[in-house]
Structures are given as C-alpha cells and as structure tokens.
Design a protein around this motif. Structure first.
Motif, mmCIF file in Angstrom:
data_model
loop_
_atom_site.group_PDB
_atom_site.id
_atom_site.type_symbol
_atom_site.label_atom_id
_atom_site.label_comp_id
_atom_site.label_asym_id
_atom_site.label_seq_id
_atom_site.Cartn_x
_atom_site.Cartn_y
_atom_site.Cartn_z
ATOM 1 N N GLY A 13 33.327 41.856 32.333
ATOM 2 C CA GLY A 13 33.332 41.585 33.775
ATOM 3 C C GLY A 13 31.981 41.071 34.230
ATOM 4 O O GLY A 13 30.952 41.686 33.975
ATOM 5 N N GLY A 15 31.092 40.373 37.502
ATOM 6 C CA GLY A 15 30.871 40.534 38.941
ATOM 7 C C GLY A 15 29.478 41.125 39.142
ATOM 8 O O GLY A 15 28.655 41.139 38.217
ATOM 9 N N LYS A 38 37.394 34.943 34.370
ATOM 10 C CA LYS A 38 37.206 33.836 35.318
ATOM 11 C C LYS A 38 35.762 33.366 35.260
ATOM 12 O O LYS A 38 35.051 33.634 34.306
ATOM 13 N N GLU A 86 38.298 34.331 29.018
ATOM 14 C CA GLU A 86 38.996 35.205 28.061
ATOM 15 C C GLU A 86 39.165 36.586 28.674
ATOM 16 O O GLU A 86 38.222 37.137 29.248
ATOM 17 N N GLU A 165 36.527 41.652 59.136
ATOM 18 C CA GLU A 165 35.690 40.532 58.676
ATOM 19 C C GLU A 165 36.449 39.219 58.792
ATOM 20 O O GLU A 165 35.885 38.207 59.205
ATOM 21 N N TYR A 192 30.875 45.963 62.788
ATOM 22 C CA TYR A 192 32.034 45.069 62.904
ATOM 23 C C TYR A 192 32.880 45.430 64.133
ATOM 24 O O TYR A 192 33.367 44.566 64.841
ATOM 25 N N CYS A 280 30.984 50.775 35.471
ATOM 26 C CA CYS A 280 30.251 50.649 36.733
ATOM 27 C C CYS A 280 31.011 49.751 37.700
ATOM 28 O O CYS A 280 31.903 49.003 37.303
ATOM 29 N N LEU A 292 30.747 48.804 47.229
ATOM 30 C CA LEU A 292 29.839 47.824 47.833
ATOM 31 C C LEU A 292 29.072 47.099 46.743
ATOM 32 O O LEU A 292 28.927 47.604 45.627
ATOM 33 N N ILE A 294 25.871 46.594 46.616
ATOM 34 C CA ILE A 294 24.629 47.289 46.273
ATOM 35 C C ILE A 294 24.895 48.482 45.353
ATOM 36 O O ILE A 294 24.109 48.771 44.453
HETATM 37 C C1 LIG Z 1 37.025 40.740 51.397
HETATM 38 C C2 LIG Z 1 35.908 41.547 50.855
HETATM 39 C C3 LIG Z 1 34.688 41.492 51.486
HETATM 40 C C4 LIG Z 1 33.644 42.283 50.993
HETATM 41 N N1 LIG Z 1 32.442 42.222 51.628
HETATM 42 C C5 LIG Z 1 31.417 42.962 51.168
HETATM 43 C C6 LIG Z 1 30.152 42.913 51.817
HETATM 44 O O1 LIG Z 1 29.956 42.211 52.802
HETATM 45 N N2 LIG Z 1 29.160 43.706 51.318
HETATM 46 C C7 LIG Z 1 29.342 44.515 50.233
HETATM 47 O O2 LIG Z 1 28.389 45.184 49.817
HETATM 48 N N3 LIG Z 1 30.525 44.549 49.588
HETATM 49 C C8 LIG Z 1 31.566 43.795 50.027
HETATM 50 N N4 LIG Z 1 32.777 43.856 49.382
HETATM 51 C C9 LIG Z 1 32.917 44.721 48.192
HETATM 52 C C10 LIG Z 1 32.268 44.053 46.957
HETATM 53 O O3 LIG Z 1 32.723 42.730 46.820
HETATM 54 C C11 LIG Z 1 32.602 44.848 45.700
HETATM 55 O O4 LIG Z 1 32.183 46.172 45.864
HETATM 56 C C12 LIG Z 1 31.923 44.225 44.463
HETATM 57 O O5 LIG Z 1 32.317 42.896 44.289
HETATM 58 C C13 LIG Z 1 32.247 45.028 43.201
HETATM 59 O O6 LIG Z 1 31.680 44.364 42.114
HETATM 60 P P1 LIG Z 1 32.205 44.596 40.643
HETATM 61 O O7 LIG Z 1 31.266 43.882 39.748
HETATM 62 O O8 LIG Z 1 32.465 46.036 40.420
HETATM 63 O O9 LIG Z 1 33.649 43.914 40.578
HETATM 64 P P2 LIG Z 1 34.172 42.415 40.786
HETATM 65 O O10 LIG Z 1 33.323 41.680 41.724
HETATM 66 O O11 LIG Z 1 35.624 42.588 41.118
HETATM 67 O O12 LIG Z 1 34.033 41.743 39.347
HETATM 68 C C14 LIG Z 1 34.844 42.132 38.262
HETATM 69 C C15 LIG Z 1 34.957 41.001 37.267
HETATM 70 O O13 LIG Z 1 35.659 41.476 36.114
HETATM 71 C C16 LIG Z 1 36.530 40.452 35.624
HETATM 72 N N5 LIG Z 1 37.596 41.081 34.849
HETATM 73 C C17 LIG Z 1 38.521 41.984 35.277
HETATM 74 N N6 LIG Z 1 39.313 42.366 34.261
HETATM 75 C C18 LIG Z 1 38.887 41.688 33.148
HETATM 76 C C19 LIG Z 1 39.298 41.652 31.789
HETATM 77 N N7 LIG Z 1 40.300 42.410 31.319
HETATM 78 N N8 LIG Z 1 38.633 40.831 30.935
HETATM 79 C C20 LIG Z 1 37.609 40.053 31.370
HETATM 80 N N9 LIG Z 1 37.177 40.057 32.651
HETATM 81 C C21 LIG Z 1 37.796 40.867 33.521
HETATM 82 C C22 LIG Z 1 37.018 39.766 36.914
HETATM 83 O O14 LIG Z 1 37.435 38.443 36.637
HETATM 84 C C23 LIG Z 1 35.754 39.822 37.795
HETATM 85 O O15 LIG Z 1 34.975 38.644 37.676
HETATM 86 C C24 LIG Z 1 33.834 43.092 49.845
HETATM 87 C C25 LIG Z 1 35.076 43.121 49.200
HETATM 88 C C26 LIG Z 1 36.111 42.353 49.693
HETATM 89 C C27 LIG Z 1 37.452 42.360 48.994
#
Ligand SMILES: Cc1cc2nc3c(=O)[nH]c(=O)nc-3n(C[C@H](O)[C@H](O)[C@H](O)COP(=O)(O)OP(=O)(O)OC[C@H]3O[C@@H](n4cnc5c(N)ncnc54)[C@H](O)[C@@H]3O)c2cc1C
Length: 318
Positions: A13, A15, A38, A86, A165, A192, A280, A292, A294
C-alpha cells in the motif's frame, strides 16, 4: 510465478501510511519495496485529489493531490522501489521471512508492513429505491470530481466530515446544494459545521432520502422528515451519498490476522497478531484510532521502526 526478489521490508500500500513507513525504512537504510495495485497516494489521489486539506501540519491549505505528490517525491529521492498495478493476494511465512504473493510475482522480505487503507472497504449504500439503478447516472457514492457538480442541483446525503466536505467543495459551482442528515446534528469537525451553517447550503436535519426518481438520469428525490413525518419532493440532478464504509475483512482472516469490527488489531508498536507483520493507517484498530492523514503518517513511522527492531533482533539471534 515469474520472479523472486529479496528485500528487507515489503510495504503493501502506497497511501500516506505506506509512503511514510517507506521514508523511515530508508532512514534505517533498509532495502524497501512498496507494492500498490494503483498509483501511489492512496485516497488522496484516488478519492479526493482536488479537495483542499486543511489539517495537515505545515500546510494551512493544500490540495490533496499536491500533498500526495510532495510525499511521493520525497520517497522516490530516498530510493524506495515501487511495484504498481499489482494486488497482493497472499503473505506466506517461510523459513527466512515472508513471501509476498501478487497475481504473478512472489517477492521476498524479512518483514512486512501492511498499509492497505480502505482497500478492504466498500462505500455503504442506503438501500433505497433508485439508488442502484441511477448509480453512475446522477448517483455517486463517495467523493465526486468537483466539476461533476457544475451548474447542478446537488443533494448531499450524510452528516459526517466527508458529506460536509463535498457540500462545501461544490457549493460555489453548483446551482444549489441541499445537505440532509437523519439526526438532529452533524457528526463532523466544528470547523466544517460552522462553514456549512454560514454558507448558502440548505441544511435539513431529521431527514432521510427515501426514493430516487428519474428517466435517463436522476431528476427528483423523495425525502422524509422523521420529526414531523412528512414526505417532500425535491428536484435534483446529482445525489452524493457519504454514509460510511463497509469493511470486508475476509482476506485478513485468510491471512491469519486478528481483526475486530474496525480493522486489524495492533498494539502500540503496530504489531499484528502475526510475528514480523506490522500494520498502519486506516486499516488498523486500537483504542483512540483516528482515520486521518497525520495518524497514518505517525503509525507508518512506528510500524517501520518496529520492523527495524524485529529484523535487528532476528539478525542477532541468527
Ligand atoms: C473524502 C475523504 C476526505 C478526507 N479528508 C481528509 C482530510 O482532509 N484530512 C485528513 O487528515 N484525512 C482525510 N481523510 C482520511 C485520509 O484520507 C485517510 O486517513 C488516509 O488516506 C489513510 O491513509 P492510508 O495510507 O492508511 O490508506 P490509503 O490512503 O487508503 O492507501 C492505501 C493504499 O493501499 C493500496 N492497496 C489496498 N489493498 C491492496 C492490495 N491488496 N495490494 C496492493 N495495494 C493495495 C490502495 O490502492 C491504496 O493506494 C479523508 C478521507 C476521505 C475518504
């Protein structure tokens, strides 16, 4: 299986959580591979690229896509390898670590950090008449591209941050925006709530969406006021539904990871129930967890440091 490569750490992942974990792995000079199905950036790039983020330190306001870009650039400079496109299907424990298996390649690592975010979640549906029929024809679950709302009469459904939002993001380009919530108050940031109440967005509390009507596309909805028990028709062109996500943790159970209703159970060091696998970001569950950016970053750094200590200990033992 096509290939076999060896890394100290594999992160699943790319993100915010996975990218930050990568930064800290490279600070420890670990060879690091990040796999994502992605493009990197996670939800910031795939769900809300054009949304302004206002709660990430060092930026008073930054577009999500720009914030993602600056984190991605930082990880690339540090020399993290990326495999994109992948999906990780399986994680096998082998004698010297783990085999991380995608559809056609098997990668090898001493430890694994899972950062799959909401990859295991689907948008929750209301289950009302017309919802499925008009999805893609005026009904959107989640966050639309802002321009989709241009000159349209928009109905936003839901009382959480995401729904508010959307209403705030589209209010200046839409013809009109109505925001409905089934309870008497929003469950969102005060910031908000205040912005909505001071805007031209029409707010209807105690209100449920009952039916979505149209021909080629959506043109009307039926609303129900739970307080006075009255129905109302409203002309709309776009219905945006944000009422939460439904988890699908079957895969995690198949991977022998302990989960609860909110995600993978981790301790304060981001250790999962499987030794050598850390997690995480949005996919983890512990008391006080915040979904979030952060927190995803903070947990990414902890997961990477814990993986470092784990590998160090294994090296000393072996
Ligand atoms: C509409 C919206 C607005 C938001 N606004 C805010 C904001 O203003 N401020 C804030 O702090 N937070 C905001 N958030 C929350 C924030 O986006 C998330 O907390 C944060 O993106 C979490 O990050 P992450 O890395 O855990 O997961 P993600 O960002 O979901 O990343 C996970 C990644 O894992 C990949 N993945 C999943 N499964 C697999 C697999 N089997 N194999 C390979 N890859 C895989 C996915 O493609 C993705 O790229 C918002 C959320 C949403 C939905």
């Amino acid at each position: 299986m096509a290939g076999r490569k060896n890394y100290d750490i594999i992160i699943v992942g790319a993100g915010t959580a996975g990218l930050t974990a990568g930064i800290f792995c490279r600070m420890r000079k670990f060879s690091t591979l990040t796999i994502d199905l992605k493009e990197p950036g996670g939800q910031m790039t795939s769900i809300y690229p054009s949304k302004p983020v206002m709660d990430y330190p060092s930026y008073d306001l930054v577009l999500a896509v720009e914030l993602a870009d600056s984190i991605i650039k930082q990880t690339k400079k540090l020399g993290i390898d990326f495999i994109l496109g992948e999906r990780v299907e399986e994680i096998l424990t082998v004698s010297d670590g783990f085999d991380v298996v995608t559809s056609d390649v098997r990668y090898k690592a001493k430890a694994v950090v899972l950062a799959m975010g909401i990859g295991l979640f689907n948008q929750r549906e209301l289950g009302v008449i017309g919802e499925r029929e008009f999805t893609g024809r005026g009904v959107i679950h989640g966050i639309p591209k802002i321009n989709t709302a241009k000159d349209k009469r928009v109905l936003c459904v839901g009382g959480g941050n995401s729904s508010l939002e959307v209403a705030l993001a589209v209010k200046d380009i839409a013809k009109e925006v109505t925001l409905i919530h089934r309870s008497k108050s929003f469950e969102a940031y005060e910031f908000y709530k205040e912005s909505i109440m001071n805007s031209q967005v029409k707010v209807k509390f105690h209100t449920e969406l009952k039916e979505i009507l149209g021909e080629e596309k959506v043109n009307e909805v039926i609303l129900f006021n739970r307080e006075d028990e009255k129905y109302e028709k409203l002309k709309v062109d776009l219905v945006v539904i944000n009422i939460g996500l439904v988890p699908n943790f079957k895969k995690l159970r198949d991977w022998n990871l302990e989960v609860d209703n909110a995600g993978i159970k981790v301790d304060s060091e981001m250790r999962t129930s499987r030794e050598g696998i850390f997690a995480c970001g949005d996919m983890v569950s512990y008391p006080g967890k915040l979904k979030l950016l952060i927190s995803a970053s903070g947990e990414g750094s902890i997961a990477a440091e814990s993986a470092f200590k784990y590998i160090q200990k294994k090296n000393q033992e072996g």
